[in-house]
Design a protein around this motif. Structure first.
Motif, PDB file in Angstrom:
ATOM      1  N   TYR A   1       5.972 -13.744  -2.741  1.00 35.77           N
ATOM      2  CA  TYR A   1       4.604 -14.180  -2.963  1.00 35.77           C
ATOM      3  C   TYR A   1       3.823 -14.196  -1.649  1.00 35.77           C
ATOM      4  CZ  TYR A   1       0.705 -17.272  -4.035  1.00 35.77           C
ATOM      5  OH  TYR A   1      -0.535 -17.800  -4.178  1.00 35.77           O
ATOM      6  N   PHE A   2       4.452 -14.675  -0.592  1.00 24.73           N
ATOM      7  CA  PHE A   2       3.780 -14.764   0.700  1.00 24.73           C
ATOM      8  C   PHE A   2       3.496 -13.387   1.282  1.00 24.73           C
ATOM      9  CE2 PHE A   2       6.108 -18.840   0.471  1.00 24.73           C
ATOM     10  CZ  PHE A   2       5.009 -19.679   0.450  1.00 24.73           C
ATOM     11  N   ILE A   3       4.408 -12.474   1.075  1.00 21.92           N
ATOM     12  CA  ILE A   3       4.201 -11.108   1.570  1.00 21.92           C
ATOM     13  C   ILE A   3       3.013 -10.466   0.862  1.00 21.92           C
ATOM     14  CG2 ILE A   3       5.210  -8.792   1.698  1.00 21.92           C
ATOM     15  CD1 ILE A   3       7.954 -10.205   1.993  1.00 21.92           C
ATOM     16  N   GLU A   4       2.908 -10.675  -0.444  1.00 23.02           N
ATOM     17  CA  GLU A   4       1.782 -10.127  -1.196  1.00 23.02           C
ATOM     18  C   GLU A   4       0.466 -10.722  -0.730  1.00 23.02           C
ATOM     19  OE1 GLU A   4       2.518 -10.750  -5.335  1.00 23.02           O
ATOM     20  OE2 GLU A   4       4.280  -9.452  -5.339  1.00 23.02           O
ATOM     21  N   LYS A   5       0.441 -12.007  -0.471  1.00 26.22           N
ATOM     22  CA  LYS A   5      -0.781 -12.660   0.005  1.00 26.22           C
ATOM     23  C   LYS A   5      -1.198 -12.127   1.368  1.00 26.22           C
ATOM     24  CE  LYS A   5      -2.124 -15.589  -3.071  1.00 26.22           C
ATOM     25  NZ  LYS A   5      -3.443 -15.481  -3.680  1.00 26.22           N
ATOM     26  N   ILE A   6      -0.230 -11.938   2.249  1.00 24.93           N
ATOM     27  CA  ILE A   6      -0.528 -11.410   3.582  1.00 24.93           C
ATOM     28  C   ILE A   6      -1.057  -9.980   3.485  1.00 24.93           C
ATOM     29  CG2 ILE A   6       0.498 -10.704   5.778  1.00 24.93           C
ATOM     30  CD1 ILE A   6       2.399 -13.138   5.453  1.00 24.93           C
ATOM     31  N   LEU A   7      -0.425  -9.152   2.652  1.00 23.20           N
ATOM     32  CA  LEU A   7      -0.880  -7.772   2.488  1.00 23.20           C
ATOM     33  C   LEU A   7      -2.276  -7.713   1.888  1.00 23.20           C
ATOM     34  CD1 LEU A   7       2.366  -5.978   1.287  1.00 23.20           C
ATOM     35  CD2 LEU A   7       1.248  -5.779   3.510  1.00 23.20           C
ATOM     36  N   LYS A   8      -2.557  -8.558   0.921  1.00 22.33           N
ATOM     37  CA  LYS A   8      -3.885  -8.577   0.321  1.00 22.33           C
ATOM     38  C   LYS A   8      -4.932  -9.021   1.319  1.00 22.33           C
ATOM     39  CE  LYS A   8      -2.621  -9.194  -4.505  1.00 22.33           C
ATOM     40  NZ  LYS A   8      -2.707 -10.074  -5.674  1.00 22.33           N
ATOM     41  N   PHE A   9      -4.560  -9.928   2.215  1.00 18.94           N
ATOM     42  CA  PHE A   9      -5.498 -10.410   3.213  1.00 18.94           C
ATOM     43  C   PHE A   9      -5.845  -9.301   4.203  1.00 18.94           C
ATOM     44  CE2 PHE A   9      -6.397 -12.400   7.330  1.00 18.94           C
ATOM     45  CZ  PHE A   9      -7.509 -13.137   6.985  1.00 18.94           C
ATOM     46  N   PHE A  10      -4.867  -8.540   4.648  1.00 17.56           N
ATOM     47  CA  PHE A  10      -5.093  -7.507   5.647  1.00 17.56           C
ATOM     48  C   PHE A  10      -5.539  -6.173   5.058  1.00 17.56           C
ATOM     49  CE2 PHE A  10      -2.258 -10.309   8.120  1.00 17.56           C
ATOM     50  CZ  PHE A  10      -3.109 -10.529   9.196  1.00 17.56           C
ATOM     51  N   CYS A  11      -5.139  -5.892   3.869  1.00 19.37           N
ATOM     52  CA  CYS A  11      -5.472  -4.607   3.224  1.00 19.37           C
ATOM     53  C   CYS A  11      -6.293  -4.861   1.986  1.00 19.37           C
ATOM     54  CB  CYS A  11      -4.199  -3.843   2.869  1.00 19.37           C
ATOM     55  SG  CYS A  11      -3.116  -3.542   4.241  1.00 19.37           S
TER      56      CYS A  11
END
Length: 58
Positions: A2-12
Motif C-alpha cells: 500500500y505504501f509503495i503504491e501511495k509513493i508511486l502515485k505521489f511522484f508519478c
C-alpha cells in the motif's frame, strides 16, 4: 504494498488524456473498418471511430 503504491502515485501523477476527435481528424484518417456487432451490419474505423452501416448488395 500500500505504501509503495501511495509513493508511486505521489511522484508519478497520471495525466488525464481525453480523446477528442474533430471532423478534420476523421476526414484525414486512412480508415480501416471492422465490424462492431455480431451481424457485421455496422462497421467502425479502428483509428478514428467513424461508424458506418454496411451497404448490402441488392
Amino acid at each position: 504494498m500500500y505504501f509503495i503504491e501511495k509513493i508511486l502515485k505521489f511522484f508519478c501523477k497520471k495525466h488525464n488524456r481525453k480523446n477528442i476527435y474533430t471532423p478534420i481528424d476523421i476526414e484525414n484518417c486512412e480508415h480501416i473498418f471492422l465490424p462492431i456487432d455480431s451481424s457485421g451490419e455496422y462497421l467502425a474505423c479502428s483509428k478514428c471511430g467513424k461508424i458506418i452501416k454496411k451497404q448490402t448488395k441488392s
